[in-house]
Scaffold this motif. Structure first.
Motif, PDB file in Angstrom:
ATOM      1  N   THR A  83       0.833  -1.203   0.000  1.00 18.00           N
ATOM      2  CA  THR A  83       0.000   0.000   0.000  1.00 18.00           C
ATOM      3  C   THR A  83       0.872   1.259   0.000  1.00 18.00           C
ATOM      4  O   THR A  83       0.584   2.230  -0.710  1.00 18.00           O
ATOM      5  N   ARG A  84       1.942   1.228   0.781  1.00 22.19           N
ATOM      6  CA  ARG A  84       2.824   2.396   0.881  1.00 22.19           C
ATOM      7  C   ARG A  84       3.478   2.701  -0.468  1.00 22.19           C
ATOM      8  O   ARG A  84       3.514   3.865  -0.894  1.00 22.19           O
ATOM      9  N   HIS A  85       3.995   1.663  -1.125  1.00 21.21           N
ATOM     10  CA  HIS A  85       4.668   1.890  -2.409  1.00 21.21           C
ATOM     11  C   HIS A  85       3.675   2.386  -3.454  1.00 21.21           C
ATOM     12  O   HIS A  85       3.972   3.307  -4.231  1.00 21.21           O
ATOM     13  N   LEU A  86       2.469   1.794  -3.496  1.00 20.91           N
ATOM     14  CA  LEU A  86       1.467   2.214  -4.470  1.00 20.91           C
ATOM     15  C   LEU A  86       1.094   3.679  -4.256  1.00 20.91           C
ATOM     16  O   LEU A  86       1.006   4.450  -5.217  1.00 20.91           O
ATOM     17  N   THR A  87       0.875   4.068  -3.010  1.00 18.40           N
ATOM     18  CA  THR A  87       0.514   5.454  -2.713  1.00 18.40           C
ATOM     19  C   THR A  87       1.626   6.406  -3.134  1.00 18.40           C
ATOM     20  O   THR A  87       1.363   7.476  -3.704  1.00 18.40           O
ATOM     21  N   ARG A  88       2.871   6.025  -2.869  1.00 17.46           N
ATOM     22  CA  ARG A  88       4.001   6.870  -3.245  1.00 17.46           C
ATOM     23  C   ARG A  88       4.080   7.045  -4.764  1.00 17.46           C
ATOM     24  O   ARG A  88       4.278   8.157  -5.268  1.00 17.46           O
ATOM     25  N   LEU A 119       1.634   6.638  -7.122  1.00 14.32           N
ATOM     26  CA  LEU A 119       0.506   7.377  -7.687  1.00 14.32           C
ATOM     27  C   LEU A 119       0.580   8.860  -7.339  1.00 14.32           C
ATOM     28  O   LEU A 119       0.251   9.716  -8.174  1.00 14.32           O
ATOM     29  N   THR A 120       1.019   9.180  -6.138  1.00 15.85           N
ATOM     30  CA  THR A 120       1.147  10.589  -5.756  1.00 15.85           C
ATOM     31  C   THR A 120       2.203  11.279  -6.609  1.00 15.85           C
ATOM     32  O   THR A 120       2.016  12.424  -7.052  1.00 15.85           O
ATOM     33  N   ALA A 121       3.304  10.581  -6.872  1.00 12.79           N
ATOM     34  CA  ALA A 121       4.375  11.162  -7.690  1.00 12.79           C
ATOM     35  C   ALA A 121       3.974  11.258  -9.158  1.00 12.79           C
ATOM     36  O   ALA A 121       4.251  12.257  -9.827  1.00 12.79           O
ATOM     37  N   GLU A 122       3.300  10.225  -9.674  1.00 16.95           N
ATOM     38  CA  GLU A 122       2.984  10.170 -11.101  1.00 16.95           C
ATOM     39  C   GLU A 122       1.723  10.951 -11.452  1.00 16.95           C
ATOM     40  O   GLU A 122       1.652  11.592 -12.505  1.00 16.95           O
ATOM     41  N   LEU A 123       0.696  10.881 -10.598  1.00 20.75           N
ATOM     42  CA  LEU A 123      -0.610  11.432 -10.941  1.00 20.75           C
ATOM     43  C   LEU A 123      -1.022  12.597 -10.059  1.00 20.75           C
ATOM     44  O   LEU A 123      -2.086  13.185 -10.254  1.00 20.75           O
ATOM     45  N   GLY A 124      -0.216  12.921  -9.057  1.00 17.18           N
ATOM     46  CA  GLY A 124      -0.521  14.049  -8.195  1.00 17.18           C
ATOM     47  C   GLY A 124      -1.616  13.783  -7.195  1.00 17.18           C
ATOM     48  O   GLY A 124      -2.152  14.718  -6.597  1.00 17.18           O
TER      49      GLY A 124
END
Length: 507
Positions: A114-119, A121-126
């Motif tokens: 979950t942590r890696h996915l959130t990181r 998506l936040t970096a790629e999609l804002g």
């Protein structure tokens, strides 16, 4: 974003509708975000910033423009172009995975923490997975508010909100108004109170040009009686959805698809809309496709005759795979007949569809695994390969959905499903909506290539197809259409698209 910042500025200045859905524009002076083609006065370049998603704009504090409704646009073609983690995650978020399974369920499906996915998506999609899901819920809520007469507590439940309070707060934050005001301003062409319970009428936006006749004929050429029905002007089918069942009837218009949905559980609205959009490939960028394919002299004529050709996708991964196996090696009419017999014997009836009193759902993998062989005893192999694939899907040894990695899914279909390379590629491309898939071993593609004056050899077609990337799936659709028709005697000119579509439908 799919486009550069410089190109985004040009798109906003020219109000280019082609870029609607590819990004949104945040206007600092007003605090709103708009679609690129918003008719309001063009903001000064220094006053704008661009976001790849509406969720990113909302997370930055912007609210949705009431004039251009930036959520009511075709989706970005980037999610099909991108086979990376962000693209796969967006396809699952749009299908409602976060609402049903939470962020942990989304991460598990994608094979990451979950942590890696959130990181990522936040970096790629804002925006985080929760923010992306919230934006999706807000869009679903607006559709229900404006197109139904449901009580707001029912809208909140159907859209996936945990409470009426959360629903009200989200609508106010995203649309800067209340649900009541949204409903009062809605231009409802059909009084929602006149529709039966569970029935919705929506507009599915698309990018033009749209090859409606060709798309409908392609779907009807492989339609299974009971599961699908239609004519030259409309297409309908039954739907198995995450929480219930339903049906959809789709009528192409000039700039949208008029959709009538019947759902047993309104919480499936978002998933149903997403899957139907993928089925008709409504998020395609047809101008970009035609620009690339039209530069090849061999394809330019086909592109002119059928502008806006689409690569139809899938509403149900397991169904697509099982139908592909059942059809393998059979003439089209025999394949449809065998599939129809399976549906008649094992499919669950669906009520309330006036046009098809024998409407049924395609059977679940569990039902196919247990009961298919007696139904298909007349067929060579007696459905053995079909049963084996159904057993693997039912046991969750093979997961077929829009969030899969294309290389992994293709490999698993060949290893676990025992499919030949052409069938495995066909299933992978349809389920994932892959825009760049072409199998040069298909006889119909080689036949189409020959009729366009290309050397009908696998190696030559592979080499020529490199110039069609990243839109080889659409080139393959042109080749299939031409290869499926009989050339006119004494003429090398390929048949007109309407003639090709009619022949394809007969096949």
């Amino acid at each position: 974003m799919l486009v550069s910042e410089e190109r985004a500025h040009r798109a906003v200045a020219s109000r280019d509708t082609r870029f609607d859905g590819c990004f949104v524009t945040g206007v600092r002076s007003t605090g709103i975000y708009c679609r690129p083609s918003c008719p309001a006065r063009t903001p000064k370049p220094d006053n704008v910033e661009f976001f790849p998603t509406a969720a990113a704009a909302q997370q930055a504090g912007y609210r949705s423009c009431r004039r251009c409704l930036p959520d009511a646009v075709p989706g970005s073609p980037e999610w099909d172009l991108r086979a990376d983690l962000a693209g796969r995650a967006m396809r699952l978020v749009d299908d409602g995975t976060v609402d049903r399974e939470g962020v942990s369920g989304l991460a598990a499906r994608l094979g990451y923490s979950t942590r890696h996915l959130t990181r990522v998506l936040t970096a790629e999609l804002g925006a985080s997975p929760l923010a992306l899901a919230r934006a999706h819920r807000a869009h679903t809520a607006r559709l229900l508010i404006e197109t139904t007469g449901l009580e707001f507590i029912e809208v909140a439940h159907a859209a996936g909100f945990a409470s009426l309070r959360q629903f009200n707060e989200t609508v106010r934050e995203v649309f800067a108004t209340t649900p009541t005001t949204l409903r009062d301003r809605a231009d409802r062409r059909t009084a929602p109170d006149e529709l039966p319970a569970g029935t919705l009428r929506l507009r599915l936006p698309l990018r033009t040009p749209f090859d409606a006749a060709g798309t409908l004929n392609f779907l009807l050429a492989e339609a299974v009686p009971g599961v699908e029905w239609g004519s030259s002007t409309h297409y309908g089918r039954t739907l198995r959805l995450p929480r219930g069942t339903g049906s959809a009837e789709l009528v192409p218009r000039r700039e949208h698809i008029a959709a009538t949905l019947r759902l047993t559980d309104l919480r499936d609205l978002g998933s149903a809309v997403t899957r139907l959009r993928r089925l008709l490939d409504l998020d395609c960028d047809p101008v970009a496709v035609d620009e690339v394919l039209g530069t090849d002299p061999a394809l330019s004529g086909a592109v002119r005759r059928a502008p806006g050709i689409r690569f139809p996708g899938s509403v149900d991964g397991p169904e697509t795979a099982l139908r592909a196996v059942l059809s393998r090696g059979l003439p089209p009419e025999a394949a449809i007949s065998s599939t129809a017999a399976l549906v008649e014997a094992l499919g669950e009836p669906v009520r309330g569809i006036a046009e098809s009193t024998r409407a049924r759902l395609f059977p679940r993998p569990e039902e196919v695994a247990e009961h298919a062989e007696p139904v298909l005893s007349h067929q060579p192999g007696g459905g053995t390969a079909l049963r084996a694939l159904a057993e693997r899907i039912a046991a969750d040894e093979l997961r077929i959905d829009a969030g899969r990695d294309d290389v992994e899914l293709r490999g698993e279909l060949r290893e676990l499903g025992g499919l030949d390379p052409v069938t495995a590629e066909h299933v992978t491309a349809r389920v994932l909506g892959s825009p760049d898939s072409l199998t040069p071993d298909e006889p119909v593609l080689l036949r189409g290539a020959a009729r366009l004056g290309l050397t009908p050899e696998r190696a030559e077609l592979t080499r020529r197809a490199r110039g069609w990337s990243p839109w080889r799936s659409y080139a393959a659709m042109h080749l299939r259409r031409i290869g499926a028709t009989h050339p006119h005697p004494g003429s090398e000119e390929p048949p007109k698209p309407e003639e090709a579509n009619a022949e394809e439908g007969r096949k």
